[in-house]
Design a protein around this motif. Structure first.
Motif, PDB file in Angstrom:
ATOM      1  N   ALA A  39      17.028  -4.783   2.738  1.00 17.82           N
ATOM      2  CA  ALA A  39      16.939  -5.594   1.819  1.00 17.82           C
ATOM      3  C   ALA A  39      18.520  -6.407   1.690  1.00 17.82           C
ATOM      4  CB  ALA A  39      16.624  -5.611   0.294  1.00 17.82           C
ATOM      5  N   ILE A  40      19.450  -5.063   1.360  1.00 21.29           N
ATOM      6  CA  ILE A  40      20.598  -5.250   1.534  1.00 21.29           C
ATOM      7  C   ILE A  40      21.630  -6.016   2.106  1.00 21.29           C
ATOM      8  CG2 ILE A  40      23.032  -4.000   1.305  1.00 21.29           C
ATOM      9  CD1 ILE A  40      21.542  -2.172  -0.852  1.00 21.29           C
ATOM     10  N   LEU A  41      21.077  -5.364   3.316  1.00 18.33           N
ATOM     11  CA  LEU A  41      21.931  -6.257   4.759  1.00 18.33           C
ATOM     12  C   LEU A  41      21.518  -7.487   4.668  1.00 18.33           C
ATOM     13  CD1 LEU A  41      21.723  -3.519   7.702  1.00 18.33           C
ATOM     14  CD2 LEU A  41      23.732  -3.733   6.287  1.00 18.33           C
ATOM     15  N   PHE A  42      20.237  -7.772   5.232  1.00 18.60           N
ATOM     16  CA  PHE A  42      19.476  -9.417   5.306  1.00 18.60           C
ATOM     17  C   PHE A  42      20.443 -10.147   3.367  1.00 18.60           C
ATOM     18  CE2 PHE A  42      16.945  -7.938   7.962  1.00 18.60           C
ATOM     19  CZ  PHE A  42      17.122  -9.317   8.703  1.00 18.60           C
ATOM     20  N   SER A  43      20.419  -9.411   2.848  1.00 14.56           N
ATOM     21  CA  SER A  43      21.375 -10.526   1.209  1.00 14.56           C
ATOM     22  C   SER A  43      22.578 -10.538   1.714  1.00 14.56           C
ATOM     23  CB  SER A  43      21.385  -9.317  -0.365  1.00 14.56           C
ATOM     24  OG  SER A  43      19.661  -8.998  -0.495  1.00 14.56           O
ATOM     25  N   VAL A  44      23.242  -9.962   2.194  1.00 16.05           N
ATOM     26  CA  VAL A  44      24.444  -9.675   1.736  1.00 16.05           C
ATOM     27  C   VAL A  44      24.686 -10.904   3.569  1.00 16.05           C
ATOM     28  CG1 VAL A  44      27.128  -8.906   3.337  1.00 16.05           C
ATOM     29  CG2 VAL A  44      25.333  -7.487   1.564  1.00 16.05           C
ATOM     30  N   TYR A  45      24.005 -10.817   4.448  1.00 14.48           N
ATOM     31  CA  TYR A  45      23.812 -12.148   5.362  1.00 14.48           C
ATOM     32  C   TYR A  45      23.812 -13.343   4.755  1.00 14.48           C
ATOM     33  CZ  TYR A  45      21.826 -15.291   8.883  1.00 14.48           C
ATOM     34  OH  TYR A  45      21.707 -16.534  10.085  1.00 14.48           O
ATOM     35  N   VAL A  84       0.669  -1.203  -0.249  1.00 15.46           N
ATOM     36  CA  VAL A  84      -0.471  -0.085   0.160  1.00 15.46           C
ATOM     37  C   VAL A  84       0.975   1.503   0.019  1.00 15.46           C
ATOM     38  CG1 VAL A  84      -1.703   1.125   1.381  1.00 15.46           C
ATOM     39  CG2 VAL A  84      -2.130  -0.888   1.369  1.00 15.46           C
ATOM     40  N   TYR A  85       1.786   1.450   0.946  1.00 20.13           N
ATOM     41  CA  TYR A  85       2.578   2.287   1.200  1.00 20.13           C
ATOM     42  C   TYR A  85       2.980   2.728  -0.407  1.00 20.13           C
ATOM     43  CZ  TYR A  85       7.402   4.671   1.360  1.00 20.13           C
ATOM     44  OH  TYR A  85       8.574   5.045   0.814  1.00 20.13           O
ATOM     45  N   LEU A  86       4.176   1.678  -1.548  1.00 16.69           N
ATOM     46  CA  LEU A  86       4.713   1.628  -2.698  1.00 16.69           C
ATOM     47  C   LEU A  86       3.340   2.317  -3.743  1.00 16.69           C
ATOM     48  CD1 LEU A  86       6.775  -1.401  -3.524  1.00 16.69           C
ATOM     49  CD2 LEU A  86       7.791   0.835  -2.813  1.00 16.69           C
ATOM     50  N   GLY A  87       2.694   1.995  -3.669  1.00 19.06           N
ATOM     51  CA  GLY A  87       1.169   2.069  -4.286  1.00 19.06           C
ATOM     52  C   GLY A  87       1.467   3.655  -3.823  1.00 19.06           C
ATOM     53  N   LEU A  88       0.826   3.991  -2.414  1.00 16.51           N
ATOM     54  CA  LEU A  88       0.346   5.427  -2.489  1.00 16.51           C
ATOM     55  C   LEU A  88       1.669   7.081  -2.871  1.00 16.51           C
ATOM     56  CD1 LEU A  88      -0.761   4.797   0.641  1.00 16.51           C
ATOM     57  CD2 LEU A  88      -1.718   5.789  -1.116  1.00 16.51           C
ATOM     58  N   LEU A 146      10.919   3.505   2.694  1.00 16.55           N
ATOM     59  CA  LEU A 146      11.443   2.883   1.225  1.00 16.55           C
ATOM     60  C   LEU A 146      13.140   2.521   1.683  1.00 16.55           C
ATOM     61  CD1 LEU A 146      11.396   1.390  -1.585  1.00 16.55           C
ATOM     62  CD2 LEU A 146      11.645   3.761  -2.716  1.00 16.55           C
ATOM     63  N   LEU A 147      13.906   3.502   1.742  1.00 19.35           N
ATOM     64  CA  LEU A 147      14.747   4.054   1.715  1.00 19.35           C
ATOM     65  C   LEU A 147      15.697   2.840   3.294  1.00 19.35           C
ATOM     66  CD1 LEU A 147      15.809   7.161   1.928  1.00 19.35           C
ATOM     67  CD2 LEU A 147      16.733   5.668   0.242  1.00 19.35           C
ATOM     68  N   TRP A 182      10.238  12.546   4.104  1.00 14.23           N
ATOM     69  CA  TRP A 182       9.129  11.077   5.299  1.00 14.23           C
ATOM     70  C   TRP A 182       9.086  10.415   4.112  1.00 14.23           C
ATOM     71  CZ3 TRP A 182      11.768  11.157   9.635  1.00 14.23           C
ATOM     72  CH2 TRP A 182      11.821  12.832   9.935  1.00 14.23           C
ATOM     73  N   TRP A 183       8.755  11.088   2.780  1.00 15.31           N
ATOM     74  CA  TRP A 183       7.218  10.059   2.145  1.00 15.31           C
ATOM     75  C   TRP A 183       8.386   8.124   1.920  1.00 15.31           C
ATOM     76  CZ3 TRP A 183       3.246   8.559   0.865  1.00 15.31           C
ATOM     77  CH2 TRP A 183       2.145   9.493   0.835  1.00 15.31           C
ATOM     78  N   PHE A 184       9.904   9.106   1.509  1.00 15.92           N
ATOM     79  CA  PHE A 184      11.329   7.963   1.199  1.00 15.92           C
ATOM     80  C   PHE A 184      11.096   7.123   1.833  1.00 15.92           C
ATOM     81  CE2 PHE A 184      10.357  11.378  -1.923  1.00 15.92           C
ATOM     82  CZ  PHE A 184      10.223  10.980  -3.341  1.00 15.92           C
TER      83      PHE A 184
END
Length: 203
Positions: free
Chosen positions: A158-164, A116-120, A151-152, A146-148
């Protein structure tokens, strides 16, 4: 990408008080008296197994997980099949249990809230003339930072968990792909869950 539920697909410690977060019915052994009292709801596929496990616990049965019993499953053959699988997991969550039951495990709502957030966010960007050059924009105010921020935060996590995961599986090249897999899983599940609630409303 599935937080607590990801443990269901890997080897964990023995657990004598397991629930649907710990296992699926892909390799499930039951006593006869359990299946005599608790039935699989075939109309809930692919969510019939977590409901069966939850119903068994509600009936007073104990669920145990053993890492010594292993079964191997084939992966989905293509990207579209993966999206459909995860979408259906989300879609049937509202059919599996009442809203208040899901509310007791709020992490299930995170993918839907993120969708929903991404859509908005996309609508807000399209409505901002400072970004679209006035072609589409109707809003004269600039978009707040604050809107972004969510997402940030998502991208960073996502990057941290991907590296893990890359280090854990000794496959650093996968770090380039895993963030997109996370996004696919989260959006597919989130949109599916929203569709499930919509279906309940219009029934």
């Amino acid at each position: 990408g599935a937080w607590k539920l990801s443990g269901r697909y890997g080897k964990m410690e023995k657990n004598l008080e397991a629930d649907e977060k710990d296992l699926t019915s892909a390799n499930l052994v039951c006593r006869k008296r359990v299946v005599e009292k608790v039935r699989f709801d075939e109309n809930l596929f692919p969510a019939e197994d977590p409901k069966f496990i939850s119903d068994a616990i509600n009936e007073g049965f104990r669920i145990a997980y053993s890492p010594d019993i292993v079964v191997h499953h084939k992966r989905r053959p293509d990207f579209r099949s993966l999206v459909k699988q995860i979408f259906n997991y989300g879609k049937f969550r509202p059919k599996k249990e009442r809203f208040l039951e899901t509310l007791n495990q709020p992490f299930f709502f995170i993918p839907s809230l993120f969708a929903v957030y991404l859509g908005l966010l996309i609508l807000t960007i399209l409505a901002n003339p400072s970004i679209t050059g006035g072609v589409i924009g109707i809003n004269t105010n600039s978009i707040s930072f604050w809107w972004f921020l969510p997402l940030l935060a998502y991208v960073l996590l996502a990057i941290l968990f991907s590296v893990y995961e890359g280090f854990r599986n000794d496959d650093l090249l996968s770090v380039l792909i895993i963030p997109f897999i996370f996004l696919t899983i989260h959006l597919s599940y989130g949109v599916g869950m929203l569709k499930g609630y919509w279906d309940k409303v219009v029934e």
